[in-house]
Design an enzyme around this catalytic site. Structure first.
Site, short mmCIF file in Angstrom:
data_model
loop_
_atom_site.label_atom_id
_atom_site.label_comp_id
_atom_site.label_asym_id
_atom_site.label_seq_id
_atom_site.Cartn_x
_atom_site.Cartn_y
_atom_site.Cartn_z
CE LYS A 182 24.95 -1.07 23.55
NZ LYS A 182 25.75 -0.22 22.66
CD GLU A 257 20.47 9.38 36.14
OE1 GLU A 257 20.01 10.49 35.84
OE2 GLU A 257 20.59 8.99 37.31
P1 NAD Z 1 20.06 6.08 23.01
O1 NAD Z 1 18.91 5.81 23.92
O2 NAD Z 1 19.83 6.05 21.55
O3 NAD Z 1 21.24 5.02 23.28
C1 NAD Z 1 21.80 4.86 24.55
C2 NAD Z 1 22.38 3.46 24.66
O4 NAD Z 1 21.34 2.51 24.58
C3 NAD Z 1 23.38 3.10 23.56
O5 NAD Z 1 24.45 2.37 24.12
C4 NAD Z 1 22.55 2.23 22.65
O6 NAD Z 1 23.34 1.31 21.91
C5 NAD Z 1 21.69 1.49 23.66
N1 NAD Z 1 20.45 0.91 23.13
C6 NAD Z 1 19.69 1.34 22.10
N2 NAD Z 1 18.62 0.52 21.95
C7 NAD Z 1 18.72 -0.43 22.91
C8 NAD Z 1 17.90 -1.54 23.28
N3 NAD Z 1 16.76 -1.84 22.62
N4 NAD Z 1 18.28 -2.29 24.32
C9 NAD Z 1 19.41 -2.00 25.02
N5 NAD Z 1 20.23 -0.98 24.70
C10 NAD Z 1 19.87 -0.19 23.67
O7 NAD Z 1 20.67 7.46 23.49
P2 NAD Z 1 21.86 8.28 22.81
O8 NAD Z 1 21.36 8.87 21.55
O9 NAD Z 1 23.07 7.41 22.80
O10 NAD Z 1 22.11 9.40 23.91
C11 NAD Z 1 21.49 10.64 23.92
C12 NAD Z 1 20.42 10.67 24.99
O11 NAD Z 1 21.00 10.39 26.26
C13 NAD Z 1 19.81 12.05 25.12
O12 NAD Z 1 18.42 11.94 25.30
C14 NAD Z 1 20.46 12.61 26.38
O13 NAD Z 1 19.73 13.61 27.03
C15 NAD Z 1 20.56 11.37 27.21
N6 NAD Z 1 21.54 11.54 28.28
C16 NAD Z 1 21.10 11.62 29.57
C17 NAD Z 1 22.00 11.82 30.61
C18 NAD Z 1 21.54 11.90 32.05
O14 NAD Z 1 22.38 11.81 32.94
N7 NAD Z 1 20.26 12.06 32.31
C19 NAD Z 1 23.36 11.93 30.33
C20 NAD Z 1 23.77 11.87 29.00
C21 NAD Z 1 22.85 11.66 27.97
#
Ligand code: NAD
Length: 486
Positions: A182, A257
């Site tokens: 997803k 991550e």
């Molecule tokens: P997010 O946590 O808002 O969303 C990530 C994913 O989780 C999306 O697909 C979202 O639809 C899904 N999601 C949201 N709520 C959920 C739930 N309750 N259950 C299951 N899935 C759910 O993150 P974002 O805003 O999309 O991404 C930015 C974040 O990602 C930043 O903190 C960034 O640092 C981090 N990031 C980390 C890495 C790494 O390798 N460590 C790489 C890229 C981004």
């Protein structure tokens, strides 16, 4: 079965799910808009719900036994075909992700799509090269076997969706697991192209499934399904807490991550031109990079020299349309994210932090100027929390001990960058920093066989190389008494 493909930059993209090898729509949709021009609607994307999640996991469960039994050679052949197809479709994937996420087109073509293909090749080859550990002890012949674990749910964030998704999908498939992916709702389209390519590569139906939708809806339903045997997540710590609870309920291994707040430490003995040039790179992709070194920690004696060079390097940046070769800084992903980032700046100013440069939104675009803030103290919010935008902080330190203490002073621990002219210091400081990866006099150099992951708020578990293959396997010890005869 549905196929309501839309043309995005001349590429036909399905806005639907791929479940059991077929495109499936949902009764409702969500709008996907382009960060390059927010009035540009790219697609009405299928909004999956709990029943979509169940159907996708059904397909992954049904496909699992045959995929697990196929063995590394057959699976590897599929992964290699997929990698070749990614290479052949680089321009299409790059064009679509650029308008969907905002990432610079050249960077997509040369770096991120290419890395998607490399991810599949790397894991096909690593799985094939794996040698089971065998030894004799206490009268038994022992073997450690990697058994495919079952259906895996993979949830990815909006930044670099294609590269990050392939990074997680490749080890799962190579290990013999089936997958439900997803992607994030803010940039869902490039993963739909990946889904098409899995079909073309000849993956059996149900081995790779794509579900589109909102995280709290279909994402939450996917991670709660007790038939799911692995959950691999990249995103924010807030979401990781929700997913971790679901994983705990079903006792399912889970990797996360998460965000970063990496230091970029510049010692007085460093090549200041190189350090300043690299610091200016932290504004690339509008700072929407988890690994970025967003806290500039500079030895006090060279502060002014460094800032002058840094300022000159930042001034060379060009904000613009990500498809234009002259552009070096892409717009941010979404108006809500622009507001979130500006909120950090407003609160910083209100709390007494000083803006050195930047801090404004550019017209009605989704660009925010490259921004540098000198915080009033190390406990300022903008120092301690991930902004995920073009906002860096500048602090000084007196000596190596203080540099290490400041670098290690947030709850995160994803990456750290050090600039120094001393090999001894590189070794000493590198070892003292608490981060999943420390780069000295370089940045973003990746060996995909190395462990990758974060400490503290930056995550749980390790990806990369055999670490990811072990995660996606149930490791079993087989012990046969020596002298056993048929
Ligand atoms: P997010 O946590 O808002 O969303 C990530 C994913 O989780 C999306 O697909 C979202 O639809 C899904 N999601 C949201 N709520 C959920 C739930 N309750 N259950 C299951 N899935 C759910 O993150 P974002 O805003 O999309 O991404 C930015 C974040 O990602 C930043 O903190 C960034 O640092 C981090 N990031 C980390 C890495 C790494 O390798 N460590 C790489 C890229 C981004």
């Amino acid at each position: 079965m549905s196929d309501r493909r839309v043309l995005v930059e001349g590429v036909a993209v399905s806005p639907d799910h791929l479940i059991g090898g077929a495109r499936v729509s949902s009764p409702t949709t969500f709008e996907d808009r382009s960060p390059l021009d927010w009035s540009w609607k790219l697609a009405d994307v299928a909004r999956g719900d709990a029943s979509t999640a169940t159907t996708a996991v059904d397909a992954a469960v049904a496909a699992f036994p045959a995929w697990a039994a196929a063995g590394v050679a057959e699976r590897g052949a599929c992964l290699h075909r997929l990698a070749d197809l990614i290479d052949a479709h680089t321009d299409h994937i790059a064009a679509v992700e650029t308008v969907d996420m905002g990432m610079l087109l050249e960077s997509m073509r040369l770096r991120l799509v290419a890395r998607g293909a490399i991810n599949f090749r790397t894991y096909a080859d690593l799985a094939a090269a794996h040698e089971e550990r065998r030894w004799s002890s206490k009268g038994t012949a022992n073997t450690v076997q990697r058994m495919p674990a079952g259906p895996a749910v993979i949830i990815t964030p909006w930044n670099a969706p294609f590269m990050l998704s392939t990074w997680k999908v490749a080890p799962a498939l190579a290990a013999g697991n089936t997958v439900v992916l997803k992607p994030a709702e803010w940039s869902p389209l490039s993963c739909s192209l990946l889904a098409d390519l899995t079909v073309e590569a000849g993956f059996p139906p149900g081995v790779f499934n794509l579900v589109q939708g909102i995280g709290e809806e279909v994402g939450a339903a996917l991670v709660s399904d007790p038939r799911v045997r692995r959950i691999s997540f990249t995103g924010s710590p807030e979401t990781a807490r929700h997913i971790g609870r679901a994983a705990a309920d079903n006792i399912v291994p889970f990797t996360a991550e998460l965000g970063g707040k990496g230091p970029l430490v510049v010692f007085a003995d460093a090549d200041l031109d190189a350090a300043a040039a690299k610091a200016a790179v932290m504004y690339d992709d509008s700072g929407q990079v988890c690994l970025a070194g967003t806290r500039l920690l500079v030895e006090a004696s060279v502060r002014d020299e460094f800032v002058a060079r840094f300022r000159a390097a930042v001034d060379r940046h060009v904000l613009g349309d990500s498809r234009d070769a002259a552009t070096t800084i892409a717009p941010m992903i979404h108006p809500d994210h622009v507001e979130r980032v500006l909120g950090f700046v407003e609160r910083a100013v209100a709390a007494g932090d000083e803006v050195v440069f930047g801090s404004h939104r550019v017209g009605d675009t989704l660009h925010v100027e490259p921004t540098l803030i000198e915080p009033a103290g190390n406990d300022s919010e903008v120092v301690q929390r991930e902004v995920f935008g073009p906002v860096l902080t500048l602090q000084t330190f007196a000596d190596e001990d203080e540099a290490i203490a400041m670098a290690n002073s947030t709850a995160y621990g994803l990456s750290a960058i050090v600039y120094t002219g001393s090999t001894e210091r590189a070794e000493r400081v590198g070892r003292a920093l608490r981060a999943g990866v420390v780069w000295v006099n370089t940045f973003l150099v990746r060996d995909l066989t190395a462990p990758f992951g974060g400490i503290g708020l930056s995550g749980i578990g390790r990806e990369g190389g055999d670490y990811a293959l072990d995660f996606h396997s149930d490791l079993k010890t087989l012990q046969i008494a020596e002298g056993t005869t048929t």
